[in-house]
Design a protein around this motif. Structure first.
Motif, PDB file in Angstrom:
ATOM      1  N   ARG A   6       0.840  -1.202   0.000  1.00  8.81           N
ATOM      2  CA  ARG A   6       0.000   0.000   0.000  1.00  8.81           C
ATOM      3  C   ARG A   6       0.879   1.257   0.000  1.00  8.81           C
ATOM      4  NH1 ARG A   6      -2.636  -3.592  -1.421  1.00  8.81           N
ATOM      5  NH2 ARG A   6      -4.450  -4.502  -0.428  1.00  8.81           N
ATOM      6  N   ASP A   7       1.841   1.289  -0.981  1.00 10.33           N
ATOM      7  CA  ASP A   7       2.806   2.377  -1.022  1.00 10.33           C
ATOM      8  C   ASP A   7       2.147   3.710  -1.373  1.00 10.33           C
ATOM      9  OD1 ASP A   7       2.122   1.371  -3.482  1.00 10.33           O
ATOM     10  OD2 ASP A   7       4.056   1.826  -4.406  1.00 10.33           O
ATOM     11  N   VAL A   8       1.195   3.700  -2.296  1.00  6.39           N
ATOM     12  CA  VAL A   8       0.533   4.956  -2.686  1.00  6.39           C
ATOM     13  C   VAL A   8      -0.220   5.538  -1.501  1.00  6.39           C
ATOM     14  CG1 VAL A   8      -1.173   5.962  -4.232  1.00  6.39           C
ATOM     15  CG2 VAL A   8       0.377   4.194  -5.078  1.00  6.39           C
ATOM     16  N   ARG A   9      -0.901   4.681  -0.779  1.00  3.40           N
ATOM     17  CA  ARG A   9      -1.672   5.136   0.381  1.00  3.40           C
ATOM     18  C   ARG A   9      -0.727   5.719   1.451  1.00  3.40           C
ATOM     19  NH1 ARG A   9      -6.806   3.458   1.184  1.00  3.40           N
ATOM     20  NH2 ARG A   9      -6.442   1.945  -0.469  1.00  3.40           N
ATOM     21  N   GLN A  10       0.416   5.086   1.631  1.00  8.35           N
ATOM     22  CA  GLN A  10       1.359   5.583   2.627  1.00  8.35           C
ATOM     23  C   GLN A  10       1.962   6.932   2.197  1.00  8.35           C
ATOM     24  OE1 GLN A  10       4.142   2.785   4.484  1.00  8.35           O
ATOM     25  NE2 GLN A  10       3.086   1.099   3.443  1.00  8.35           N
ATOM     26  N   GLN A  11       2.281   7.067   0.922  1.00 10.90           N
ATOM     27  CA  GLN A  11       2.870   8.337   0.451  1.00 10.90           C
ATOM     28  C   GLN A  11       1.859   9.473   0.539  1.00 10.90           C
ATOM     29  OE1 GLN A  11       5.145   8.035  -3.282  1.00 10.90           O
ATOM     30  NE2 GLN A  11       5.193   5.805  -3.003  1.00 10.90           N
ATOM     31  N   LEU A  12       0.589   9.196   0.197  1.00 15.80           N
ATOM     32  CA  LEU A  12      -0.431  10.236   0.303  1.00 15.80           C
ATOM     33  C   LEU A  12      -0.686  10.592   1.758  1.00 15.80           C
ATOM     34  CD1 LEU A  12      -2.988   9.113  -2.422  1.00 15.80           C
ATOM     35  CD2 LEU A  12      -1.268  10.918  -2.578  1.00 15.80           C
ATOM     36  N   GLY A  13      -0.611   9.603   2.625  1.00 16.38           N
ATOM     37  CA  GLY A  13      -0.790   9.893   4.045  1.00 16.38           C
ATOM     38  C   GLY A  13       0.359  10.709   4.601  1.00 16.38           C
ATOM     39  N   ALA A  14       1.567  10.368   4.154  1.00 16.69           N
ATOM     40  CA  ALA A  14       2.721  11.139   4.618  1.00 16.69           C
ATOM     41  C   ALA A  14       2.665  12.561   4.087  1.00 16.69           C
ATOM     42  CB  ALA A  14       4.013  10.452   4.183  1.00 16.69           C
ATOM     43  N   GLY A  15       2.134  12.760   2.890  1.00 18.57           N
ATOM     44  CA  GLY A  15       2.004  14.105   2.328  1.00 18.57           C
ATOM     45  C   GLY A  15       0.820  14.868   2.873  1.00 18.57           C
ATOM     46  N   GLN A  16       0.017  14.240   3.759  1.00 21.07           N
ATOM     47  CA  GLN A  16      -1.131  14.893   4.385  1.00 21.07           C
ATOM     48  C   GLN A  16      -2.076  15.477   3.339  1.00 21.07           C
ATOM     49  OE1 GLN A  16       0.260  17.707   7.300  1.00 21.07           O
ATOM     50  NE2 GLN A  16       1.157  16.122   8.619  1.00 21.07           N
ATOM     51  N   ILE A  17      -2.359  14.659   2.342  1.00 24.04           N
ATOM     52  CA  ILE A  17      -3.199  15.117   1.244  1.00 24.04           C
ATOM     53  C   ILE A  17      -4.627  15.390   1.707  1.00 24.04           C
ATOM     54  CG2 ILE A  17      -3.818  12.784   0.542  1.00 24.04           C
ATOM     55  CD1 ILE A  17      -3.088  15.699  -1.814  1.00 24.04           C
ATOM     56  N   VAL A  18      -5.075  14.629   2.701  1.00 27.09           N
ATOM     57  CA  VAL A  18      -6.436  14.835   3.192  1.00 27.09           C
ATOM     58  C   VAL A  18      -6.525  16.126   3.995  1.00 27.09           C
ATOM     59  CG1 VAL A  18      -8.233  13.891   4.689  1.00 27.09           C
ATOM     60  CG2 VAL A  18      -6.946  12.376   3.208  1.00 27.09           C
ATOM     61  N   GLN A  19      -5.580  16.336   4.895  1.00 26.11           N
ATOM     62  CA  GLN A  19      -5.644  17.504   5.768  1.00 26.11           C
ATOM     63  C   GLN A  19      -5.422  18.809   5.002  1.00 26.11           C
ATOM     64  OE1 GLN A  19      -3.988  14.661   6.178  1.00 26.11           O
ATOM     65  NE2 GLN A  19      -3.387  14.298   8.327  1.00 26.11           N
ATOM     66  N   ASN A  20      -4.501  18.802   4.033  1.00 24.97           N
ATOM     67  CA  ASN A  20      -4.093  20.055   3.375  1.00 24.97           C
ATOM     68  C   ASN A  20      -4.831  20.332   2.080  1.00 24.97           C
ATOM     69  OD1 ASN A  20      -2.208  20.378   5.442  1.00 24.97           O
ATOM     70  ND2 ASN A  20      -0.570  19.350   4.269  1.00 24.97           N
ATOM     71  N   ASP A  21      -5.433  19.317   1.457  1.00 28.82           N
ATOM     72  CA  ASP A  21      -6.026  19.553   0.136  1.00 28.82           C
ATOM     73  C   ASP A  21      -7.513  19.142   0.081  1.00 28.82           C
ATOM     74  OD1 ASP A  21      -3.660  20.353  -1.711  1.00 28.82           O
ATOM     75  OD2 ASP A  21      -2.902  18.647  -0.570  1.00 28.82           O
ATOM     76  N   LEU A  22      -7.800  17.892   0.406  1.00 31.69           N
ATOM     77  CA  LEU A  22      -9.150  17.387   0.152  1.00 31.69           C
ATOM     78  C   LEU A  22     -10.187  18.031   1.060  1.00 31.69           C
ATOM     79  CD1 LEU A  22      -8.375  13.598  -0.429  1.00 31.69           C
ATOM     80  CD2 LEU A  22      -8.627  15.433  -2.111  1.00 31.69           C
ATOM     81  N   LEU A  23      -9.913  18.129   2.342  1.00 34.54           N
ATOM     82  CA  LEU A  23     -10.884  18.750   3.243  1.00 34.54           C
ATOM     83  C   LEU A  23     -11.106  20.226   2.923  1.00 34.54           C
ATOM     84  CD1 LEU A  23     -10.084  17.078   6.693  1.00 34.54           C
ATOM     85  CD2 LEU A  23     -11.970  16.616   5.139  1.00 34.54           C
ATOM     86  N   PRO A  24     -10.029  21.020   2.654  1.00 28.92           N
ATOM     87  CA  PRO A  24     -10.296  22.411   2.228  1.00 28.92           C
ATOM     88  C   PRO A  24     -11.088  22.502   0.929  1.00 28.92           C
ATOM     89  CG  PRO A  24      -8.043  22.211   3.014  1.00 28.92           C
ATOM     90  CD  PRO A  24      -8.597  20.820   2.931  1.00 28.92           C
ATOM     91  N   ILE A  25     -10.875  21.584   0.002  1.00 31.04           N
ATOM     92  CA  ILE A  25     -11.616  21.632  -1.266  1.00 31.04           C
ATOM     93  C   ILE A  25     -13.105  21.450  -1.025  1.00 31.04           C
ATOM     94  CG2 ILE A  25     -12.004  20.377  -3.416  1.00 31.04           C
ATOM     95  CD1 ILE A  25      -9.012  19.952  -3.624  1.00 31.04           C
ATOM     96  N   ILE A  26     -13.497  20.433  -0.218  1.00 31.81           N
ATOM     97  CA  ILE A  26     -14.933  20.180  -0.046  1.00 31.81           C
ATOM     98  C   ILE A  26     -15.601  21.249   0.831  1.00 31.81           C
ATOM     99  CG2 ILE A  26     -14.595  17.696  -0.305  1.00 31.81           C
ATOM    100  CD1 ILE A  26     -14.984  17.447   2.725  1.00 31.81           C
ATOM    101  N   THR A  27     -14.813  21.943   1.683  1.00 32.68           N
ATOM    102  CA  THR A  27     -15.415  22.983   2.514  1.00 32.68           C
ATOM    103  C   THR A  27     -15.528  24.320   1.777  1.00 32.68           C
ATOM    104  OG1 THR A  27     -13.230  23.451   3.459  1.00 32.68           O
ATOM    105  CG2 THR A  27     -14.688  21.927   4.667  1.00 32.68           C
ATOM    106  N   GLN A  28     -14.597  24.621   0.847  1.00 35.23           N
ATOM    107  CA  GLN A  28     -14.593  25.923   0.190  1.00 35.23           C
ATOM    108  C   GLN A  28     -15.067  25.876  -1.256  1.00 35.23           C
ATOM    109  OE1 GLN A  28     -10.835  27.964   0.708  1.00 35.23           O
ATOM    110  NE2 GLN A  28     -10.554  27.153   2.804  1.00 35.23           N
ATOM    111  N   HIS A  29     -15.087  24.713  -1.852  1.00 33.37           N
ATOM    112  CA  HIS A  29     -15.487  24.625  -3.269  1.00 33.37           C
ATOM    113  C   HIS A  29     -16.563  23.552  -3.441  1.00 33.37           C
ATOM    114  CE1 HIS A  29     -12.087  27.193  -4.464  1.00 33.37           C
ATOM    115  NE2 HIS A  29     -11.363  26.492  -3.593  1.00 33.37           N
TER     116      HIS A  29
END
Length: 1272
Positions: free
Chosen positions: A49-72
């Motif tokens: 699950r390397d892709v999942r680990q890299q996205l988690g390490a990059g904090q893609i949910v905290q920094n990108d996805l959650l702001p997108i659904i709240t502001q756009h």
């Protein structure tokens, strides 16, 4: 993992999403395509699950996805894609890897993914995020089904799955080191859900009828919301502590205080009054060291009490498979505001959603529309919300959906299934154990709710509770489930908490059962008995005696057996023999050789008919070469051919396997297959006997195991343990079950506990058991040795009441006179040709109490026989086949003596010297030509014998023919023949069994004969009544307007008769009514009585719904029964023929006769024939009477007024009909004066000392009158 180690493509894709500047997120132009690329990358990730680990390490949910659904969120396509991506990223690690990896490398990846999920969960603990999700879900739910598109349904499901995944993330125990009443990450997520209104949407989805497809998702979310909560904590939230809680807390504090004071005192005693730089050295006398010398102790004396030889030794490592199962993490108490909001949620959910949601989920589980293991959510919801309802002002209507017998049945089946999987799926034993614990909690909550219903003020609720309890106490599965679970408890697979709940549930169940049984005089319960039939498989090849002498003896037995049957084989035996298998891969030539070997094996086993049948079948398959004899072979040639096969040395691939019976103790290894048959019956319940089943060391051991943690148990748990042990030790007087060293060690720990004052119940019981032990030890000096072993009921009885003396009953002594008597009798009868010398000696011994086993053992001990096998009891009917000339003469004499009796064969079997089976005697009588067919040996009925011996028809036969048009005794004769055949088969089967205990054989035979005789007599009476009453019932049904059902029944009987005649075999045929009138008739009592009279069988058990035509009814019987259902013309009224010639008394009698006998209609020819038979019988009797004037027989043309004086003379005394027709000469002389008043031959019979009952005379009178009409 930092961004430098991230894959370049992933890094570029994440950069193309946008960037966060302060609190504002600026998306790029190709943001939507980048999100779709990330979804595509996740689809092709590897096992780590390397892709999942890299996205988690990059904090893609905290920094990108959650702001997108709240502001756009106005960009619907982007919002849907982000929700879809987050559902994938928040997927539980268990689903990503399938299970917790055992490999260290994959375990590290698993833990890494879990840590990323925990970071995601903390990011979701925001009111703004759940506010956006709640608003989007609310807008979608506002759409009607006509307006809602497929994309809308997918988005609803993805939002629910996203919330489910976030709530499912486990807590991090290292990061969340917080005390109770403090807010954890999970509490903050729950508070965000509450503040955003998402919990109200969940309740709407659970209650709305149009949204029932989301029922399983809603139940999952609710179960995860209450994951860390307990019903008791939620009920008490916001309320002051009750007096019970305060008392419990004070007891716990007092116990802790006592322990602390005891530890302080022990530390004080350990300090010496004077300081010593040396500990000292002491010799401990009486305690041996490794060698023969005493132990030398090098420490202070105040620690000597704790000295053991194990001091300083390494702790023994317990294997992983033997370690105790670990409990799940303990529940923590959430913040007060969270508990208050969850409490309100439970109240609203119970009032508006619980019953409907549980119904939908149950239907999905039953119809297998849910995913695997989804029933665990159902079990959790049942136990949690029913416990909350019980504590928060119990209302039965709020949980009515799950308060039923169906719920008990569903949980019981799941418990059974989980336990079976626990044994088979060892790798997932922990998961199955947790599911089993969940099902047990649900079952416990059902019992507690039923108990709460008993205390309700509503009478209807108390009645419902009584109905539920009567059902669960009646069914054996519900009644014995706790008994089974306690016996099957395994501490290596089931945790300590499971045992605690099991013990408490057992306590509640027994308390309810005791109250329920004591409140009734008698309680009937279901009892299931499993009868195991053992079918013997492969045996060890036994050494065969192939010496010429043994083969010659075998041939004599086989030849005599074949000659006794006349070389004729039964049809069933012929059909069952198959010498050739076309589907087998074995070549036909080898099968031919195997067939020859099979013939020889059958001959060696002395199975002559089987060998002959196999020989003839093989001859038909392989006629070429006359290997198995020519086609037109003579019987003598067949015997000679069998003899040659027996003595031939045939090539064998393996040693022959002959089904020779062996002794149990001969060491033969048998592979046995158990065939189980369950027999269900009812019995009266006895609570005391039910408690006796708990008196088992396998059940006592789990209780003592739970008692070891008495200091950590709740007072209620300790009470449940002691109450069960009290039932066994005091109520059942089985205190010796607890006489075990580990139990005494535990009692010593309790008694020496500084806080023993807080465990008064435990201390009292421990003292009682110890006092009982020392009282037993004073009488039994082996009691201290018994402490080392767990004891069953038998060992307990021996320990307390005394051990059985060896040899008192098993080996009774023989005196010298008895031995000399046995020796003389054996020498006298040793050379006599008796079938069983032991059976011959038993009645000749002076001590008649000796058994067969005792005599055989003594003969072996005295050296008169070498082995007990020489005196093995012969199987009746199989081994004794040779008939000597004296035995044939004895059989001839017995047959001549009893050939005119009612039971020829039965009398012969009683009187014959050499006891043989019924089949052997019948075959011998046939071979000697004494009888031509087996039917001649059937037991005759008394009325038939009387009729034949007197030379005339009996009155019962006459009346039966008058009232019914059945063939003369044909149906009943066939029935009796079948019963005789069945009785012969059963007798043969019983006689084939080898029973070493010969003392009870005669009693068993007498009981069997008595029962068989009772059945035969009962069947005779039933058949007579059936013929006499069918016409009456048919006429009554016609009068009630049931002509159509009778016609339907007649067609069914005729159709079945035709089918059986054409097919040549019979099978039970159900009577299926197709019209409403037929259905109503099948429920009518009179119609059912008619079916019974015709011999039809009612539904046998709960699986049958229709009446059936039995297979043993012949074609002629079916035709006769169908003919009896035909509507017949009414009898001509006598008043129309002789209206003026009758007295009022006669008319009154005829009126009564028409009321009692509504429809006894017979055709004119049958009446005429019956009258002629009666007249002929009277004439024959007149010739046998001496010194009596002959009385002319009344003809049909004579006046009927002569009947009146005879009818007036009759009294109300009822006599037997047979006695009326069999008057002796003396009675005729005494009543000679009254014969002048009678005008016909019936007057002779009526004037003999006994009177005929009124209905009989009325029938005769009607026959005379009808005969006059026919002649006119």
């Amino acid at each position: 993992m930092n961004l430098v180690r991230m894959n370049c493509e992933l890094l570029a894709t994440c950069s193309a999403l946008g960037y966060l500047e302060g609190d504002t997120y600026h998306k790029e132009a190709d943001c939507l395509e980048s999100v779709k690329d990330l979804i595509r990358y996740l689809r092709y990730e590897d096992d780590t699950r390397d892709v999942r680990q890299q996205l988690g390490a990059g904090q893609i949910v905290q920094n990108d996805l959650l702001p997108i659904i709240t502001q756009h969120r106005e960009d619907k396509a982007l919002f849907d894609a982000c929700i879809r991506l987050m559902v994938n990223l928040t997927q539980p690690a268990m689903l990503c890897f399938g299970k917790v990896p055992d490999d260290p490398v994959y375990r590290r990846h698993f833990l890494q993914v879990t840590s990323h999920l925990q970071a995601y969960k903390e990011a979701f603990a925001s009111e703004s995020v759940f506010g956006i999700l709640s608003e989007s879900l609310y807008n979608l739910l506002q759409l009607d089904w006509e307006q809602r598109q497929e994309e809308d349904n997918l988005l609803i499901e993805r939002i629910l799955l996203l919330v489910r995944n976030v709530l499912h993330v486990p807590a991090d125990p290292c990061e969340e080191k917080k005390v109770d009443d403090d807010a954890s990450v999970h509490d903050r997520v729950l508070w965000a859900i509450h503040m955003s209104g998402f919990d109200d949407l969940v309740k709407f989805l659970a209650s709305a009828q149009s949204e029932q497809q989301w029922s399983m998702h809603v139940l999952e979310i609710i179960s995860l919301m209450f994951r860390d909560q307990t019903p008791e904590a939620l009920v008490s939230a916001g309320h002051a502590r009750s007096a019970e809680e305060k008392q419990r807390d004070s007891q716990e504090l007092e116990a802790l205080r006592q322990r602390e004071l005891a530890e302080k005192r022990s530390r004080t005693f350990q300090r010496g009054t004077r300081h010593s730089r040396f500990g000292g050295s002491f010799v401990v006398r009486g305690l041996k060291a490794i060698g023969d010398k005493d132990v030398i102790y090098h420490r202070n004396l105040h620690n000597f009490k704790n000295y053991t030889h194990d001091i300083g030794k390494a702790v023994r490592r317990v294997p992983k498979r033997n370690r105790r199962a670990q409990d799940c993490k303990e529940k923590r108490r959430s913040a007060l505001n969270v508990r208050l909001f969850l409490r309100e949620f439970c109240v609203d959910f119970l009032e508006n959603c619980y019953n409907r949601l549980m119904y939908l989920v149950k239907e999905s589980l039953i119809r297998e529309q849910a995913q695997q293991h989804d029933e665990t959510y159902y079990l959790w919801a049942l136990s949690f919300f029913m416990a909350f309802n019980r504590g928060n002002g119990f209302r039965a209507d709020l949980v009515s959906e799950t308060m039923s017998i169906r719920a008990f049945n569903f949980i019981e089946r799941n418990i059974t299934n989980y336990y079976e999987m626990l044994l088979t799926d060892r790798k997932e034993a922990t998961s199955w154990s947790r599911r089993m614990h969940l099902a047990l909690k649900a079952y416990q909550e059902l019992l507690l709710t039923v108990n709460e219903m008993d205390h309700s003020q509503d009478e209807s609720i108390r009645q419902s509770s009584s109905v539920i309890k009567s059902n669960i106490f009646y069914m054996m599965e519900y009644r014995e489930i706790f008994l089974t679970l306690l016996r099957k408890y395994d501490e290596t697979r089931q945790p300590h908490s499971y045992l605690k709940d099991l013990v408490e549930s057992t306590h509640h169940f027994l308390r309810m059962l005791e109250r329920f049984s004591k409140g009734r005089k008698s309680l009937m319960v279901q009892k299931k008995r499993v009868k195991r039939k053992r079918s013997q498989g492969k045996r060890k090849p036994s050494a065969l005696e192939t010496s010429p002498e043994a083969l010659e003896e075998t041939w004599k037995v086989v030849e005599e057996d074949l000659k006794a049957t006349g070389l004729q084989l039964s049809e069933s035996l012929t059909e069952s023999i198959v010498p050739f298998d076309a589907t087998s891969e074995t070549p036909p030539e080898e099968q031919r050789s195997e067939a020859m070997v099979r013939v020889q094996d059958a001959l060696l086993a002395r199975l002559g008919p089987e060998a002959l049948g196999l020989l003839r079948a093989a001859r038909e398959v392989w006629p070429e070469g006359d290997v198995f004899g020519s086609v037109d072979v003579e019987p003598e040639e067949e015997l000679e051919l069998l003899k040659q096969i027996l003595h031939a040395n045939l090539p064998r691939s393996s040693p022959p396997e002959i089904p020779v019976e062996e002794e149990e103790d001969d060491g033969a290894e048998l592979e046995e297959e158990e065939l189980e048959a369950v027999y269900v019956s009812e019995t009266e319940f006895n609570f005391h006997d039910f408690i006796k089943r708990f008196a088992n060391p396998g059940i006592v051991h789990p209780y003592l195991l739970l008692l070891k943690s008495y200091s950590k148990n709740t007072p209620h748990t300790n009470h449940c343990i002691i109450r069960m042990l009290h039932r066994l030790a005091v109520d059942l007087k089985m205190d010796a079950l607890l006489f075990q060293l580990s139990a005494f060690h535990l009692f010593n720990k309790i008694l020496s506990d500084p806080a023993a004052a807080a465990y008064k119940e435990l201390v009292t019981f421990a003292k009682y058991v110890l006092n009982r032990f020392f009282s037993v030890a004073a009488q039994n000096n082996k009691a201290y040795v018994e402490l080392l072993f767990w004891k069953n009921v038998g060992a307990v009885r021996e320990m307390t009441e005394g051990y059985s003396k060896d040899g008192d009953e098993k080996k009774p002594s023989w005196t010298e006179d008895e031995e000399e008597e046995l020796r003389k009798l054996y020498e006298e009868h040793r050379d006599a040709e008796v079938p069983d010398i032991v059976e011959t000696l038993l009645p000749l011994l002076s001590n008649t109490t000796r058994t067969r086993r005792q005599v055989v053992t003594q003969l072996v001990r005295m050296g008169l026989v070498d082995n007990a096998k020489e005196l093995k009891k012969q199987n009746k009917g199989t081994r004794i086949v040779l008939w000597t000339e004296e035995q044939e003469q004895e059989l001839q004499m017995l047959f001549d003596e009893f050939k005119d009796s009612d039971d020829v064969l039965g009398n012969i079997l009683k009187k014959i010297t050499a006891k043989r089976s019924r089949a052997r005697v019948v075959d011998k009588l046939l071979s000697m030509g004494l009888v031509s067919e087996r039917r001649e040996l059937y037991k005759k009925r008394s009325r038939s014998a009387q009729g034949k011996s007197s030379g005339r028809m009996s009155e019962e036969d006459f009346l039966a023919e008058l009232t019914q048009g059945f063939p003369d005794d044909h149906v009943d004769r066939d029935d009796e023949d079948e019963r005789e055949d069945e009785s012969e088969e059963s007798d043969d089967d019983e006689e084939e069994e080898d029973d070493d205990d010969g003392d009870n054989n005669e009693e068993k035979q007498e009981r069997e004969k008595t029962q068989n005789g009772g059945r035969r007599s009962q069947s005779m009476h039933t058949s007579v009544e059936r013929r006499a009453d069918v016409g009456t019932i048919v006429y009554a049904l016609h009068q009630k307007g049931m002509s159509e059902p009778l016609l339907w029944l007649q067609k069914c009987l005729n159709r079945t008769a035709v089918d059986r005649k054409n097919d040549g075999f019979s099978q039970p045929v159900p009577l299926v009514p197709l019209t409403e009138t037929s259905e109503d008739a099948m429920e009518n009592k009179t119609f059912q009585r008619l079916l019974k009279k015709l011999g039809l069988r009612q539904p046998a058990n709960g699986q049958e719904s229709f009446w059936r035509i039995p297979a043993n009814i012949t074609v002629s019987q079916l035709q006769s029964a169908a003919a009896a259902l035909s509507p017949k013309e009414e009898e001509p009224k006598d008043s129309e023929v002789q209206d003026g010639a009758r007295s009022p008394t006669v008319e009154l009698q005829e009126e009564q006769q028409h009321q009692q006998e509504e429809e006894e209609e017979v055709s004119g020819e049958q009446r005429t024939q019956a009258l002629r038979d009666l007249v002929l019988a009277r004439k024959r009797k007149e010739h046998t009477i001496k010194d009596t004037a002959s009385v002319p027989v009344v003809t049909p043309g004579e006046d009927a007024d002569a009947v009146t004086p005879r009818s007036k003379k009759n009294t109300s005394t009822k006599r037997s009909r047979s006695r009326v027709l069999d008057k002796n000469e003396e009675e005729n002389k005494e009543d000679d004066s009254s014969t002048a008043m009678d005008m016909d031959t019936n007057g002779d019979a009526d004037s003999d000392g006994e009177e005929i009952t009124a209905p009989v005379k009325r029938r005769r009178k009607m026959v005379v009158i009808d005969e006059e009409e026919d002649e006119d």
